[in-house]
Design a protein around this motif. Structure first.
Motif, PDB file in Angstrom:
ATOM      1  N   GLY A 149       0.854  -1.109   0.107  1.00  0.00           N
ATOM      2  CA  GLY A 149      -0.148   0.133  -0.002  1.00  0.00           C
ATOM      3  C   GLY A 149       0.768   1.080   0.062  1.00  0.00           C
ATOM      4  N   VAL A 150       0.256   2.418  -0.470  1.00  0.00           N
ATOM      5  CA  VAL A 150       0.903   3.796  -0.574  1.00  0.00           C
ATOM      6  C   VAL A 150      -0.122   4.767   0.065  1.00  0.00           C
ATOM      7  CG1 VAL A 150       1.438   5.814  -2.019  1.00  0.00           C
ATOM      8  CG2 VAL A 150       2.294   2.957  -2.518  1.00  0.00           C
ATOM      9  N   PRO A 151       0.464   5.499   1.343  1.00  0.00           N
ATOM     10  CA  PRO A 151      -0.588   6.564   1.846  1.00  0.00           C
ATOM     11  C   PRO A 151      -0.331   7.698   1.015  1.00  0.00           C
ATOM     12  CG  PRO A 151       1.765   6.127   2.831  1.00  0.00           C
ATOM     13  CD  PRO A 151       1.721   5.253   1.926  1.00  0.00           C
ATOM     14  N   VAL A 152      -1.316   8.481   1.179  1.00  0.00           N
ATOM     15  CA  VAL A 152      -1.602   9.838   0.606  1.00  0.00           C
ATOM     16  C   VAL A 152      -1.479  10.616   1.729  1.00  0.00           C
ATOM     17  CG1 VAL A 152      -3.066  11.180  -0.817  1.00  0.00           C
ATOM     18  CG2 VAL A 152      -3.241   8.816  -1.156  1.00  0.00           C
ATOM     19  N   TRP A 153      -0.440  11.656   1.184  1.00  0.00           N
ATOM     20  CA  TRP A 153      -0.437  13.109   2.011  1.00  0.00           C
ATOM     21  C   TRP A 153      -0.976  14.250   1.086  1.00  0.00           C
ATOM     22  CZ3 TRP A 153       2.265  17.691   0.837  1.00  0.00           C
ATOM     23  CH2 TRP A 153       2.138  18.892   1.840  1.00  0.00           C
ATOM     24  N   TRP A 173       7.150   4.864   5.534  1.00  0.00           N
ATOM     25  CA  TRP A 173       6.747   4.276   4.223  1.00  0.00           C
ATOM     26  C   TRP A 173       7.637   4.354   3.064  1.00  0.00           C
ATOM     27  CZ3 TRP A 173       2.022   1.492   4.375  1.00  0.00           C
ATOM     28  CH2 TRP A 173       1.278   1.828   5.228  1.00  0.00           C
ATOM     29  N   ARG A 174       7.780   3.418   2.217  1.00  0.00           N
ATOM     30  CA  ARG A 174       8.730   3.474   0.948  1.00  0.00           C
ATOM     31  C   ARG A 174       8.105   4.149   0.040  1.00  0.00           C
ATOM     32  NH1 ARG A 174       9.361   0.489  -3.668  1.00  0.00           N
ATOM     33  NH2 ARG A 174      11.577   0.072  -4.281  1.00  0.00           N
ATOM     34  N   THR A 175       7.016   4.501  -0.356  1.00  0.00           N
ATOM     35  CA  THR A 175       6.586   5.278  -1.056  1.00  0.00           C
ATOM     36  C   THR A 175       5.175   6.204  -0.481  1.00  0.00           C
ATOM     37  OG1 THR A 175       6.832   3.892  -2.977  1.00  0.00           O
ATOM     38  CG2 THR A 175       5.175   5.711  -3.447  1.00  0.00           C
ATOM     39  N   VAL A 176       5.059   7.404  -0.847  1.00  0.00           N
ATOM     40  CA  VAL A 176       4.211   8.407  -0.304  1.00  0.00           C
ATOM     41  C   VAL A 176       3.600   9.071  -1.635  1.00  0.00           C
ATOM     42  CG1 VAL A 176       3.322  10.318   1.034  1.00  0.00           C
ATOM     43  CG2 VAL A 176       5.127   8.819   1.695  1.00  0.00           C
ATOM     44  N   ALA A 177       2.339   9.315  -1.721  1.00  0.00           N
ATOM     45  CA  ALA A 177       1.613   9.794  -2.821  1.00  0.00           C
ATOM     46  C   ALA A 177       1.189  11.380  -2.280  1.00  0.00           C
ATOM     47  CB  ALA A 177       0.407   8.896  -3.409  1.00  0.00           C
ATOM     48  N   PHE A 178       1.395  12.296  -3.201  1.00  0.00           N
ATOM     49  CA  PHE A 178       1.129  13.615  -3.065  1.00  0.00           C
ATOM     50  C   PHE A 178      -0.262  13.835  -3.574  1.00  0.00           C
ATOM     51  CE2 PHE A 178       5.035  13.852  -1.726  1.00  0.00           C
ATOM     52  CZ  PHE A 178       5.510  15.454  -1.165  1.00  0.00           C
ATOM     53  N   GLY A 179      -1.454  14.212  -2.820  1.00  0.00           N
ATOM     54  CA  GLY A 179      -2.521  14.428  -3.345  1.00  0.00           C
ATOM     55  C   GLY A 179      -2.999  16.114  -3.135  1.00  0.00           C
ATOM     56  N   SER A 180      -3.580  16.683  -4.196  1.00  0.00           N
ATOM     57  CA  SER A 180      -3.751  18.091  -4.097  1.00  0.00           C
ATOM     58  C   SER A 180      -5.275  18.324  -3.460  1.00  0.00           C
ATOM     59  CB  SER A 180      -4.081  18.762  -5.457  1.00  0.00           C
ATOM     60  OG  SER A 180      -2.633  18.486  -6.223  1.00  0.00           O
TER      61      SER A 180
END
Length: 241
Positions: A108-112, A128-135
């Protein structure tokens, strides 16, 4: 970087297969129409929980159904990861609770979200290894000057003194070369090709005859660009002047 194109893709089954073969796709939970073709034709794919659609239209995300869907597919060799359910304009406590509920065995990838605190971004990047950026919030529209100001603050927090991100970064709805070419993203996504493949006016007098061919042109133009190797604030500032 990896360019994930949002599905479903318009046109015939042949158009869909021709577009998706060898590419990377993002499949949304509410629209699994192209899942069979994606699994057979794409190099890799990721799952979107559909929170953005829920946020725009109202309603409630079926988190248990989403968990089951991811569990059915995560062993597929083309599966990269799934976005962990989130509340777009929710508070940090609500989104942290959704992270705790995520099944530990699923990639899974969390969203900031940009309206959340920089402290939460730093925490996610360390865990987390990957973090997603959400506008989101006042920064819901990628590419505006206000949005870039917020991204400068975020990049300063998540990158080291040489501009290297402390974890892999993914840009949600950021598959625009004017955006991702200035940011050290490992990947980004958008539905640009799928949505605008149906737009004839976008092409002027030389219009590819089918929606599938138009989507192919859009995707190829996007994929000719790469993300930045490191965060260099001066590059973005100069471009925006």
């Amino acid at each position: 970087m990896i360019h994930y194109h949002g599905t479903p893709i318009g046109g015939t089954l042949t158009d869909k297969a021709r577009f998706l073969v060898g590419r990377h796709a993002l499949v949304p939970f509410p629209r699994q129409d192209d899942m069979g073709i994606v699994a057979e034709a794409c190099q890799s794919f990721v799952f979107d929980n559909g929170a953005f659609t829920v946020w725009r239209r109202g309603g409630q995300l079926d988190t248990e159904g989403y968990y089951r869907w991811v569990d059915d597919w995560y062993r597929h060799p083309g599966f990269d990861w799934a976005l962990i359910p989130d509340v777009i304009d929710g508070d940090e406590e609500a989104n942290d609770a959704l992270l705790r509920d995520w099944p530990a065995h699923l990639p899974g990838v969390p969203v900031w979200h940009l309206h959340e605190s920089i402290e939460r971004l730093e925490r996610l990047a360390s865990e987390w290894r990957t973090v997603a950026f959400g506008s989101s919030g006042q920064w819901r529209n990628p590419g505006t000057e206000a949005w870039w100001q917020r991204m400068r603050t975020a990049m300063a927090a998540v990158c080291d003194d040489q501009g290297r991100p402390r974890c892999r970064l993914h840009g949600l709805r950021m598959l625009d070369p004017q955006i991702f070419s200035l940011l050290p993203f490992a990947s980004a996504d958008s539905t640009n090709a799928a949505v605008n493949g149906g737009s004839v006016s976008r092409f002027g007098m030389y219009v590819p005859p089918t929606a599938g061919q138009r989507a192919e042109v859009i995707a190829s133009r996007i994929e000719s660009h790469n993300s930045a190797g490191a965060w260099v604030p001066s590059n973005q500032i100069e471009l925006s002047i």
